[in-house]
Scaffold this active site. Structure first.
Site, PDB file in Angstrom:
ATOM      1  N   TYR A 179      -0.510   2.049   4.300  1.00  0.00           N
ATOM      2  CA  TYR A 179      -1.230   1.610   3.094  1.00  0.00           C
ATOM      3  C   TYR A 179      -2.691   2.032   3.220  1.00  0.00           C
ATOM      4  O   TYR A 179      -3.304   1.906   4.289  1.00  0.00           O
ATOM      5  CB  TYR A 179      -1.145   0.076   2.975  1.00  0.00           C
ATOM      6  CG  TYR A 179      -1.936  -0.473   1.808  1.00  0.00           C
ATOM      7  CD1 TYR A 179      -1.329  -0.689   0.570  1.00  0.00           C
ATOM      8  CD2 TYR A 179      -3.299  -0.746   1.934  1.00  0.00           C
ATOM      9  CE1 TYR A 179      -2.052  -1.169  -0.503  1.00  0.00           C
ATOM     10  CE2 TYR A 179      -4.036  -1.230   0.857  1.00  0.00           C
ATOM     11  CZ  TYR A 179      -3.406  -1.436  -0.354  1.00  0.00           C
ATOM     12  OH  TYR A 179      -4.130  -1.906  -1.426  1.00  0.00           O
ATOM     13  N   GLU A 239      -5.481   3.270  -4.999  1.00  0.00           N
ATOM     14  CA  GLU A 239      -4.541   2.664  -4.052  1.00  0.00           C
ATOM     15  C   GLU A 239      -3.415   3.621  -3.737  1.00  0.00           C
ATOM     16  O   GLU A 239      -2.814   4.192  -4.650  1.00  0.00           O
ATOM     17  CB  GLU A 239      -3.965   1.363  -4.634  1.00  0.00           C
ATOM     18  CG  GLU A 239      -3.041   0.659  -3.659  1.00  0.00           C
ATOM     19  CD  GLU A 239      -2.459  -0.618  -4.236  1.00  0.00           C
ATOM     20  OE1 GLU A 239      -1.754  -0.559  -5.259  1.00  0.00           O
ATOM     21  OE2 GLU A 239      -2.703  -1.693  -3.642  1.00  0.00           O
TER      22      GLU A 239
END
Ligand code: ADP
Ligand code: MG
Length: 399
Positions: free
Chosen positions: A119, A207
C-alpha cells in the site's frame, strides 16, 4: 475532483510510473477489442466507477453468487461475458453506499502474476502543512482496518514541499516495504516519480492499493485513485477534461454551474445562506434545535435572482427537504434585492414546503416589507436563534 483508475494510470505513466498495459472500453465490443490488443493469456476486466472495493463488490442485478467488479478472464469469450455482466449494471461496494453506482466504462488490462501486494498513498496533511506519504506492507485490503488493528504496520513519511523529495525519503519507503536489491531501488525511484506527479498535477490525494511486486521482480501500480484540488484545476485543463459528471451528485453538478457551493447532507431542513461561516453557524443552530440540515449551500456574496432561483430548485430537488431556512446577511448585496430574488424564486418553483427567512444588513426593513407584501406564506425571523426555532417548529407542524 476525482477521476477513473484508467485515467489516473495514463497520467502516472507520463511520469515514468510502471502500470500494466490496458485500454478503456464503453461497449462489450470495445472490451473484446481492448483484450485483443493485449498479450494475454490472462486479462482483467475492471469496472470503472469513482469508488473502491470493486473486487469485493456485488452487482444488484446479478444475484449474490455472481463475481464482483474486478474479474480475471482467461479467454476473449470470458472478457465478453464479464463486459456483458458489468456494463449498465449497478455495482454496490463498501464505498458506494446501498444505492451503488452504474457501471458505464470498463478497463481491460493485463493480468499480472502477483508475488506481494503493498500500500502507498500521498495526501496533503493539513495538520503539518506537508505531504504525507503513507506506506504499508499490508496492501490489497482495507487500509482503515489495517490502521485500526495493526497500526505498527503503517509508516508515515512527511515531505516538506520547500525541500522536496530527497533520496532519504525514497530509502525510507523501500525500508518500510522491506525491499532488497533491485526492488529496493525500484521503490525509491517509483516513490520519487509519484511525488513529482502529485506536485505537478496539484493532487489532493493519490492512493495506490495495491502496489504489487510481480513474480518476475517488478513493482507495478495495480490500482490507483487520484483526486485533485478543485481550486487548482484551472492550471490543468487536461486534467479538468477528465471529469466524469455521471459519477457526481447531479445537484452538486448543477450547483457548480451556477457557482454555488452545495453539499448534500442527510437532514430534512434545506439551508440557503451566504458565506461559509454563516452557513456553518446556521447548520449548527439547526442541530441545536433538534433537527438536521439537508445541505450546505453558500450562494456567495453576489447572489442574483437567477442564483437564488437556481439554489431554491437545487434544494427542492432533494426529496428529503421538508422546510427551507434562508439566512442571508446583506452586506455587499442589499436586503431588498435579496428579498426580490427570494419572492421571484419562490413563485417560480411553486414552493411546497415551509419557508423561514432571516435577513439582516443594509435595507433590511425594505427587504422585510417585500417579503410581507409578497402574498407568499413566508415566515419572517429576527435573528438566527429565532429563525432556527421557527423552521424546526414549522416542519414538525407540517409533518
Ligand atoms: P478495488 O480496490 O476496487 O477492489 P483493485 O484494482 O484493487 O480494485 O482490485 C482488487 C484485487 O484484484 C487486487 O487487490 C488484486 O489482487 C486483483 N487485481 C486487480 N488488478 C489485477 C491485475 N491487473 N492482475 C491481477 N490481479 C489483479
Ligand atoms: Mg484497490
Amino acid at each position: 475532483m476525482n477521476i477513473h483508475e484508467y485515467q489516473a494510470k495514463e497520467l502516472l505513466a507520463k511520469f515514468g510510473v510502471g502500470v500494466p498495459a490496458g485500454h478503456a472500453a464503453l461497449t462489450v465490443e470495445e472490451a473484446v477489442e481492448a483484450a485483443k490488443k493485449l498479450p494475454g493469456p490472462l486479462y482483467v476486466v475492471k469496472a470503472q466507477i469513482h469508488a473502491g472495493g470493486r473486487g469485493k463488490g456485488k452487482f444488484k442485478e446479478l444475484g449474490p453468487d455472481a463475481k464482483g467488479g474486478v474479474r480475471l478472464a482467461k479467454t476473449l469469450d470470458d472478457v465478453k461475458q464479464d463486459a456483458e455482466d458489468m456494463l449498465g449494471n449497478t455495482l454496490v461496494t463498501v464505498q458506494t453506499g446501498d444505492a451503488g453506482k452504474q457501471v458505464n466504462r470498463l478497463y481491460v488490462t493485463d493480468g499480472v502474476d502477483i508475488a506481494e501486494e503493498y500500500y502507498l498513498s500521498m495526501l496533503v496533511d493539513r495538520a503539518t502543512g506537508r505531504v504525507a506519504l503513507i506506506v504499508s506492507t499490508e496492501g490489497g485490503m482495507d487500509i482503515e482496518e489495517v490502521a485500526h488493528s495493526t497500526p505498527e504496520k503503517i509508516t508515515t513519511i512527511t515531505i516538506d514541499p520547500a525541500e522536496g523529495f530527497m533520496p532519504h525519503h525514497g530509502r525510507a519507503v523501500a525500508f518500510a516495504l522491506n525491499l532488497d536489491g533491485e526492488l529496493n531501488k525500484q521503490a525509491q525511484k517509483l516513490s520519487k516519480q509519484l511525488y513529482e506527479a502529485f506536485m505537478a498535477l496539484d493532487c489532493e490525494m493519490l492512493e495506490i492499493n495495491p502496489l504489487v511486486e510481480t513474480k518476475d521482480g517488478n513493482l507495478l501500480v495495480l490500482d490507483t485513485k487520484m483526486s485533485f484540488d478543485g481550486n487548482a484545476l484551472f492550471r490543468h485543463p487536461d486534467v479538468a477534461a477528465l471529469r466524469d459528471e455521471t459519477e457526481e451528485d447531479p445537484a452538486e453538478v448543477e450547483a457548480s454551474e451556477y457557482d454555488l457551493a452545495y453539499i448534500k447532507l442527510d437532514g430534512n431542513i434545506g439551508c440557503m445562506v451566504n458565506g461559509a461561516g454563516l452557513a456553518m453557524a446556521t447548520m449548527d443552530i439547526i442541530k441545536l434545535n433538534g433537527a438536521f440540515p439537508a445541505n450546505f449551500l453558500d450562494v456567495g456574496g453576489g447572489a442574483t435572482t437567477e442564483k437564488v432561483t437556481a439554489a431554491f430548485k437545487i434544494i427542492l430537488s432533494d426529496p428529503a427537504v421538508e422546510g427551507i431556512l434562508v439566512n442571508i446577511f446583506g452586506g455587499i448585496m442589499k436586503c431588498d434585492i435579496i428579498a426580490d430574488g427570494i419572492v421571484a424564486a419562490a413563485k417560480e418553483v411553486n414552493l411546497s414546503v415551509p419557508l423561514v427567512v432571516r435577513l439582516e444588513g443594509t435595507n433590511v426593513e425594505k427587504g422585510k416589507e417585500i417579503l410581507a407584501n409578497s402574498g407568499l406564506p413566508i415566515v419572517p425571523a429576527d435573528d438566527l436563534g429565532d429563525a432556527a426555532k421557527k423552521i424546526v417548529a414549522q416542519v414538525k407542524e407540517a409533518a
